[in-house]
Design a protein around this motif. Structure first.
Motif, mmCIF file in Angstrom:
data_model
loop_
_atom_site.group_PDB
_atom_site.id
_atom_site.type_symbol
_atom_site.label_atom_id
_atom_site.label_comp_id
_atom_site.label_asym_id
_atom_site.label_seq_id
_atom_site.Cartn_x
_atom_site.Cartn_y
_atom_site.Cartn_z
ATOM 1 N N ALA A 186 0.834 -1.201 0.000
ATOM 2 C CA ALA A 186 0.000 0.000 0.000
ATOM 3 C C ALA A 186 0.866 1.246 0.000
ATOM 4 N N ALA A 187 1.957 1.197 0.771
ATOM 5 C CA ALA A 187 2.878 2.336 0.809
ATOM 6 C C ALA A 187 3.458 2.596 -0.574
ATOM 7 N N ILE A 188 3.853 1.516 -1.257
ATOM 8 C CA ILE A 188 4.434 1.661 -2.593
ATOM 9 C C ILE A 188 3.401 2.267 -3.546
ATOM 10 N N LEU A 189 2.196 1.707 -3.474
ATOM 11 C CA LEU A 189 1.128 2.156 -4.366
ATOM 12 C C LEU A 189 0.879 3.649 -4.204
ATOM 13 N N TYR A 190 0.716 4.054 -2.958
ATOM 14 C CA TYR A 190 0.406 5.469 -2.711
ATOM 15 C C TYR A 190 1.572 6.343 -3.129
ATOM 16 N N SER A 191 2.781 5.899 -2.765
ATOM 17 C CA SER A 191 3.930 6.746 -3.026
ATOM 18 C C SER A 191 4.189 6.878 -4.526
ATOM 19 N N GLU A 192 4.010 5.788 -5.290
ATOM 20 C CA GLU A 192 4.310 5.875 -6.722
ATOM 21 C C GLU A 192 3.212 6.593 -7.473
ATOM 22 N N LEU A 193 1.959 6.318 -7.099
ATOM 23 C CA LEU A 193 0.862 6.907 -7.869
ATOM 24 C C LEU A 193 0.625 8.361 -7.524
ATOM 25 N N SER A 194 0.724 8.662 -6.211
ATOM 26 C CA SER A 194 0.327 10.016 -5.851
ATOM 27 C C SER A 194 1.516 10.945 -5.631
ATOM 28 N N LEU A 195 2.659 10.378 -5.209
ATOM 29 C CA LEU A 195 3.812 11.256 -4.969
ATOM 30 C C LEU A 195 4.879 11.121 -6.051
ATOM 31 N N HIS A 196 4.762 10.095 -6.893
ATOM 32 C CA HIS A 196 5.770 9.783 -7.906
ATOM 33 C C HIS A 196 7.145 9.617 -7.296
ATOM 34 N N VAL A 197 7.149 8.952 -6.146
ATOM 35 C CA VAL A 197 8.413 8.649 -5.483
ATOM 36 C C VAL A 197 8.611 7.152 -5.570
ATOM 37 N N PHE A 198 9.795 6.735 -6.049
ATOM 38 C CA PHE A 198 10.021 5.318 -6.267
ATOM 39 C C PHE A 198 11.013 4.728 -5.277
ATOM 40 N N THR A 199 11.894 5.564 -4.763
ATOM 41 C CA THR A 199 12.955 5.010 -3.918
ATOM 42 C C THR A 199 12.912 5.640 -2.531
ATOM 43 N N LEU A 200 13.556 4.952 -1.599
ATOM 44 C CA LEU A 200 13.580 5.456 -0.225
ATOM 45 C C LEU A 200 14.364 6.760 -0.133
ATOM 46 N N SER A 201 15.457 6.859 -0.912
ATOM 47 C CA SER A 201 16.247 8.086 -0.793
ATOM 48 C C SER A 201 15.489 9.282 -1.345
ATOM 49 N N GLU A 202 14.628 9.042 -2.363
ATOM 50 C CA GLU A 202 13.773 10.146 -2.834
ATOM 51 C C GLU A 202 12.734 10.503 -1.770
ATOM 52 N N LEU A 203 12.239 9.446 -1.106
ATOM 53 C CA LEU A 203 11.219 9.670 -0.077
ATOM 54 C C LEU A 203 11.748 10.596 1.020
ATOM 55 N N LEU A 204 13.030 10.399 1.358
ATOM 56 C CA LEU A 204 13.617 11.219 2.421
ATOM 57 C C LEU A 204 13.725 12.687 2.018
ATOM 58 N N VAL B 195 11.451 14.335 0.387
ATOM 59 C CA VAL B 195 10.135 14.979 0.285
ATOM 60 C C VAL B 195 9.905 15.862 1.501
ATOM 61 N N ASP B 196 9.428 17.063 1.242
ATOM 62 C CA ASP B 196 9.122 17.991 2.328
ATOM 63 C C ASP B 196 7.686 17.742 2.771
ATOM 64 N N ARG B 197 7.509 17.422 4.055
ATOM 65 C CA ARG B 197 6.173 17.005 4.459
ATOM 66 C C ARG B 197 5.201 18.170 4.585
ATOM 67 N N THR B 198 5.700 19.405 4.607
ATOM 68 C CA THR B 198 4.771 20.535 4.607
ATOM 69 C C THR B 198 4.189 20.751 3.211
ATOM 70 N N VAL B 199 4.982 20.372 2.194
ATOM 71 C CA VAL B 199 4.487 20.513 0.818
ATOM 72 C C VAL B 199 3.573 19.344 0.453
ATOM 73 N N ALA B 200 4.038 18.155 0.776
ATOM 74 C CA ALA B 200 3.251 16.966 0.426
ATOM 75 C C ALA B 200 2.915 16.191 1.693
ATOM 76 N N PRO B 201 1.815 16.526 2.361
ATOM 77 C CA PRO B 201 1.477 15.841 3.618
ATOM 78 C C PRO B 201 1.223 14.353 3.417
ATOM 79 N N GLY B 202 0.937 13.956 2.175
ATOM 80 C CA GLY B 202 0.694 12.543 1.901
ATOM 81 C C GLY B 202 1.878 11.659 2.231
ATOM 82 N N VAL B 203 3.061 12.250 2.336
ATOM 83 C CA VAL B 203 4.243 11.445 2.616
ATOM 84 C C VAL B 203 4.118 10.730 3.953
ATOM 85 N N MET B 204 3.355 11.333 4.866
ATOM 86 C CA MET B 204 3.199 10.693 6.171
ATOM 87 C C MET B 204 2.411 9.387 6.063
ATOM 88 N N ILE B 205 1.525 9.302 5.052
ATOM 89 C CA ILE B 205 0.804 8.041 4.853
ATOM 90 C C ILE B 205 1.801 6.946 4.495
#
Lengths: 647, 288
Positions: free
Chosen positions: A237-255, A257-267
């Motif tokens: 589910a984490a992969i699905l949300y991150s790839e579809l909605s945040l277009h983040v594929f890797t953990l280093s990209e995830l790190l 992400v600014d959570r004030t800009v994209a609050p979805g990262v907390m999901i």
């Protein structure tokens, strides 16, 4: 160079596994098997160390595998294969829920790979940084030693349990398959790939727990499977949300992400944390780890204490910077702290040696999880230190308990009464292992100390409280075990120690590591852990343990080491074997063997003091359910708050 | 310079501790309307112990008891040398662990059972002992004793809750009634002499000696709460130390012994409420 070592680490264990499997069983292959396992283990260790030297010398992460369309498809096929495997077993044993969970996790990922709905990722799929290297060292060295141990162990295991079918070739092969998967998991940066290896480790664990096809093992293996697959669903589910909605594929990209800009990262973060906590057997998912103890000991040592369960905390430490001062962080610290305390209480009320170790593993993982959840450099320092020390000390403990079980036929702590006389060598190593787990100046305590400091500094009151109370119960269960080992019964003789040389070859180095790491931890801190923090937080962390403290700790260590040595030098009498000592007070006249006293009829009356387990107060039957409910309540509520808040 | 102070503790500690023990016995006797022993009786007892031959149960006992003594001395040395207070507490725990193991090694009913009870007592005290260090850390920002005593205001102002919690576990630590479940100073205990049942002669003397060190160490922990950069505070510390020790004797002679469940719940609850509450309050104050 780095690339080829990485490829070697992932593929070589699979090759070794295949060879071991094809070699078959029987007395005649034992020698060849020993050589192959030892050789492969040494190669893996050497590769891990070489990799560490290269990457640490390099200073920056080493990314690779950018364009990987073909490999993506291969991995998808692998995932499909794993799913079919789970389907097969769940139909065969009529446990359909595991099949459902497996489908829930795997099908969306397959869809994602083949439909291309998330678009093309251009980021490198794999990356080797300092944290990877540290974990590779743990898996390579501890894992290699355990594999060496397994050869002799499994032979004895089948000598003791004639009714089990000898599938030891398959067993050893699975251990190596697991090592390969673990390296893959650590090297992957892309979450898709990581998921694939994550699922392999889950299935490996399932297969190894069910090794002897007993009714109980099969039941427990399915518990492990469904809990880990549930975690896998969270991961997917984490992969699905991150790839579809945040277009983040890797953990280093995830790190990044600014959570004030994209609050979805907390999901994504909370789902990953959820997956990590199932793998690390945090409450309410600790039951699978307890059940996993039916497996042969090398499995418990390798998968269920030293490496696989560390995959969960590894993932948490990876995302620790994102957890700092967030609701997700609070969730993780609450669950971790609570698990640390509750599991250590239950360990007091347990007499089966392996089960105590399992509770203790859950408890210590809780502490690491809490450290990751705090997400500050100091706490991550403590967490990483705990991973290292725990892997070494706990695998040593498992190997010793396994060896004792193979010699005496029991792994109950009560039966280890007087082990210091009966099996002096194993007892000595076990004493080192136990001291390493909780006493000053040994490693675990140093890490706990650092954890305590970081909890205070981050103003986490509940964590401080969990830690101090949990530390007290931890002391209780270890010390009680230590006491049993040290009991000296007059007139008892050393029994024949049938432990294989191969087993000693892994027990001694591990014991040596436990001792050496007490001295070397400043070096480990500056050489291995500081680089990790530099890359995770980009800031310098002052030494957590000051120099004057170090000197005192070393002084303490020297004193502890000197005491037994001087005792041996001053008294030529062998411990407990002489007739010159007086007899202990048996609440009556000691009849001479420390097990009987003379009753009023003049007959010897047997008396034996068992350890104190307080099962009425804190037994598993009594407090397991409430603890599970509390932790499940915390988990569900917090997940709802986080996901609701982010959407 | 500070190291020297540490060594002064090593030399003077047992005398002062023995004196405290003597005073305790005198006061106890008076509270029970007995004549009681002379003040220096503990030293006479010690001399007698050391003259006796130690009947050793097993080869492990000697070194375990020696370890007990060495680490309690180290705990005091660390405190007086101005080092890390947390390390002092770890060393104290280690020392008690050695005593427990000495009792376990006897493999006999009384020793074994009281060793387990001693472990329980440690489980009762350990949370609060760690909290003591945390309290000092909160009040002075450092675990180093040199920094703690260099504060302008004594720690008691910031962490009174921690002090109260400490007083409760001090009863356990000094093995006073109502919390003397593992071994007691009173003759009516059902565990005979508890953990020391199988320890004899000169070895018993060493245990006694360690107990004096521990007495004085506890006295010093109490005093530490009142010491600040003002030299006069040292006097207050000593005075409070004496007062607390008197309080312990009074409690010892007032309360009947309780069962272990009661001890555990009282100790953990007071630690949680007093020290935990104090911790929460300080944290909240820091936040706003």
């Amino acid at each position: 160079m780095e690339f080829s070592i990485a490829i070697f680490l992932i593929f070589f264990p699979f090759v070794a596994a295949l060879v071991l499997y094809l070699l078959g069983n029987g007395e005649r292959v034992y020698k060849a098997r020993k050589v192959i396992v030892k050789g492969s283990a040494l190669l893996i260790m050497a590769a891990a160390i070489l990799m560490a030297v290269l990457i640490l010398g390099r200073g920056t992460p080493y990314p690779f595998a950018e364009h990987t369309k073909a490999v993506d498809v291969l991995m998808a096929c692998g995932e499909a294969f794993l799913m079919i495997l789970v389907f097969y077993y769940s139909i065969r044993y009529k446990k359909i829920y595991t099949a459902v969970l497996s489908a829930c996790g795997t099908l969306p990922i397959l869809w994602l790979t083949f439909s291309g709905a998330a678009g093309e990722s251009t980021a490198p799929h794999m990356q080797i940084d300092n944290l990877t290297v540290l974990m590779i060292l743990v898996v390579g060295i501890v894992g290699g030693l355990i594999a060496v141990y397994a050869v002799g162990y499994i032979k004895d295991y089948h000598n003791h349990h004639k009714n089990y079918k000898d599938r030891s070739n398959w067993f050893l092969a699975m251990l190596f398959v697991f090592l390969g998967a673990m390296f893959g998991l650590l090297l992957s940066d892309c979450m898709d790939w990581m998921y694939f290896f994550w699922e392999i480790t889950s299935v490996c664990s399932f297969l190894l727990i069910g090794y002897n096809y007993e009714k109980e093992s099969i039941k427990n293996s399915f518990t492990a499977l469904w809990m880990n697959l549930l975690g896998g669903v969270g991961f997917a589910a984490a992969i699905l949300y991150s790839e579809l909605s945040l277009h983040v594929f890797t953990l280093s990209e995830l790190l990044q992400v600014d959570r004030t800009v994209a609050p979805g990262v907390m999901i994504v973060v909370s789902l990953l944390a959820f997956a990590a906590m199932t793998k690390s057997a945090q409450m309410p998912f600790n039951l699978w780890l307890l059940g996993a103890m039916v497996a042969p000991t090398p499995t418990s040592a390798l998968l269920h204490s030293a490496t696989m369960v560390k995959a969960g905390v590894y993932l948490l430490i990876r995302i620790a910077p994102l957890l700092s001062r967030t609701t997700a962080g609070v969730m993780v610290t609450l669950i971790g702290g609570f698990t640390f305390f509750a599991a250590s209480l239950m360990a007091i009320a347990t007499s089966d040696g392996k089960r105590v170790l399992a509770h203790s593993t859950v408890s210590n993982l809780g502490l690491i999880v809490a450290c990751a959840g705090v997400g500050m450099p100091e706490s991550v320092w403590a967490g990483t230190m705990l991973i290292l020390f725990h892997a070494v000390s706990k695998s040593l403990m498992f190997l010793c308990v396994g060896a004792v079980e193979n010699v005496t036929g029991s792994r109950n702590i009560e039966d280890m009464h007087g082990l210091v006389v009966k099996l002096p060598r194993l007892a000595m190593v076990m004493i080192i292992g136990i001291c390493g787990m909780f006493l000053a100046p040994f490693g675990m305590l140093v890490a706990k100390w650092a954890a305590l400091r970081s909890y205070i500094d981050s103003a986490s009151v509940w964590l401080v409280l969990f830690l101090v109370f949990g530390a007290a119960s931890t002391t209780f269960y270890w010390a009680k075990w230590l006491g049993k080992l040290l009991a000296v019964i007059h007139g008892s003789q050393a029994t024949k120690d049938t432990t294989h040389t191969g087993e000693w070859e892994s027990i001694y180095p591990l014991a040596g590591l436990v001792v050496a790491m007490c001295f070397l931890f400043p070096l480990i801190s500056s050489g291995l852990i500081q680089p990790v923090l530099n890359q995770l937080f980009h800031e310098e962390v002052p030494p957590v343990i000051g120099q004057s403290d170090m000197i005192i700790m070393i002084l303490m260590f020297v004193l502890i080491a000197l005491l037994p040595i001087s005792a041996v030098l001053t008294s030529k009498k062998r411990v407990g074997l002489t007739d010159q000592n007086t007899r202990s007070y048996m609440s009556g006249v000691n009849s001479g063997d420390d097990r009987h006293f003379m009753n009023s009829y003049g007959d010897p009356q047997s008396v034996y003091m068992a350890n104190w387990y307080m099962t009425d107060l804190i037994g598993e039957l009594k407090i397991m359910k409430p603890c599970l409910l509390i932790s499940a309540g915390i988990l569900v509520t917090m997940m709802l708050i986080i996901i609701g808040g982010a959407i | 310079m500070l190291y020297v102070l540490g060594f002064i503790f090593v030399i003077l500690g047992p005398f002062l501790g023995g004196l405290l023990s003597g005073v305790d016995r005198v006061f106890s006797a008076r509270m029970q309307r007995r004549q009681g022993p002379p003040l220096l009786q503990p030293f006479a007892d010690y001399a007698k112990f050391m003259q006796k031959k130690a009947y050793i149960i097993n080869g492990l006992q000697t070194f375990l008891i020696t370890g007990h003594l060495i680490f309690v001395i180290l705990a005091g040395w660390i405190l007086y040398a101005g080092q890390d207070i947390l390390l002092s507490i770890f060393s104290l725990t280690l020392s008690e662990m050695f005593l427990c193991m000495a009792a376990f090694s006897a493999s006999a009913p009384y020793s074994n059972m009281s060793a387990q009870r001693e472990l329980l007592q440690m489980a009762c005290t350990e949370p609060m002992l760690l909290m003591i260090a945390i309290g000092f850390y909160l009040s002075s920002g450092s675990f180093m004793v040199t920094d703690i005593v260099a504060q302008k205001t004594p720690a008691i102002i910031h962490v009174p809750g921690f002090f109260l919690g400490f007083l409760v576990i001090l009863v356990v630590e000094l093995r006073k009634s109502p919390f003397d479940v593992s071994t007691s100073h009173h003759a009516h205990q059902e565990m005979v002499k508890g953990v020391t049942t199988d320890i004899t002669g000169s070895l018993m003397g060493i245990v006694e000696l360690s107990e004096w060190y521990e007495y004085f160490l506890m006295f010093s922990y109490v005093a530490l709460y009142f010491v600040s950069s003002n030299p006069l505070s040292l006097l207050v510390g000593i005075l409070m130390g004496c007062l607390v020790m008197f309080l312990m004797t009074l409690i010892d002679n007032t309360f009947p012994r309780v069962r272990w469940e009661r001890m555990l719940s009282v100790c953990w609850a007071t630690t949680l409420i007093f020290a935990g509450g104090n911790l929460l309050l300080l944290t909240l104050l820091k936040m706003f």
